[in-house]
Design a protein around this motif. Structure first.
Motif, short mmCIF file in Angstrom:
data_model
loop_
_atom_site.label_atom_id
_atom_site.label_comp_id
_atom_site.label_asym_id
_atom_site.label_seq_id
_atom_site.Cartn_x
_atom_site.Cartn_y
_atom_site.Cartn_z
N TYR A 159 0.83 -1.21 0.00
CA TYR A 159 0.00 0.00 0.00
C TYR A 159 0.86 1.26 0.00
N THR A 160 2.03 1.21 0.63
CA THR A 160 2.93 2.35 0.66
C THR A 160 3.30 2.78 -0.75
N PHE A 161 3.50 1.82 -1.64
CA PHE A 161 3.92 2.14 -3.00
C PHE A 161 2.76 2.54 -3.92
N VAL A 162 1.56 2.11 -3.62
CA VAL A 162 0.44 2.41 -4.51
C VAL A 162 -0.47 3.51 -3.96
N ALA A 163 -0.14 4.06 -2.81
CA ALA A 163 -0.96 5.10 -2.19
C ALA A 163 -0.93 6.37 -3.05
N PRO A 164 -2.06 7.06 -3.14
CA PRO A 164 -2.12 8.22 -4.02
C PRO A 164 -1.38 9.46 -3.51
N GLN A 211 1.22 11.53 -0.33
CA GLN A 211 2.35 11.36 0.59
C GLN A 211 1.86 10.96 1.99
N PHE A 212 0.76 11.54 2.44
CA PHE A 212 0.25 11.20 3.77
C PHE A 212 -0.20 9.75 3.83
N GLU A 213 -0.91 9.30 2.81
CA GLU A 213 -1.37 7.91 2.77
C GLU A 213 -0.18 6.95 2.69
N SER A 214 0.84 7.35 1.95
CA SER A 214 2.05 6.53 1.87
C SER A 214 2.73 6.42 3.23
N GLY A 243 4.05 3.40 8.18
CA GLY A 243 3.92 3.26 9.65
C GLY A 243 3.21 1.98 10.03
N ALA A 244 2.17 1.64 9.28
CA ALA A 244 1.45 0.39 9.54
C ALA A 244 2.34 -0.81 9.28
#
Length: 61
Positions: free
Chosen positions: A29-34, A36-39, A44-45
């Protein structure tokens, strides 16, 4: 040398595996998040779940 029962070992492996798979999903998910905050949330998760994976294997393994 003491050995644990098969049920305890299986529980540790199972819980560790679940946390490991969740950590891998969070890392993806870090790489596909739209954004910077979501990444950052995904990273963190992933770190938190990887720590729980190691702790579960040590606690029940």
């Amino acid at each position: 040398m003491t050995t644990g029962s098969a049920q305890e070992t299986d529980m540790g492996v199972g819980i560790g595996l679940v946390f490991g798979l969740l950590a891998a999903a969070a890392a993806i998910y870090t790489f596909v998040a739209p954004g910077q905050f979501e990444s950052a949330l995904g990273f963190g998760a992933a770190v938190a779940l990887a720590s729980l994976c190691v702790a579960a294997i040590h606690a029940w393994g």
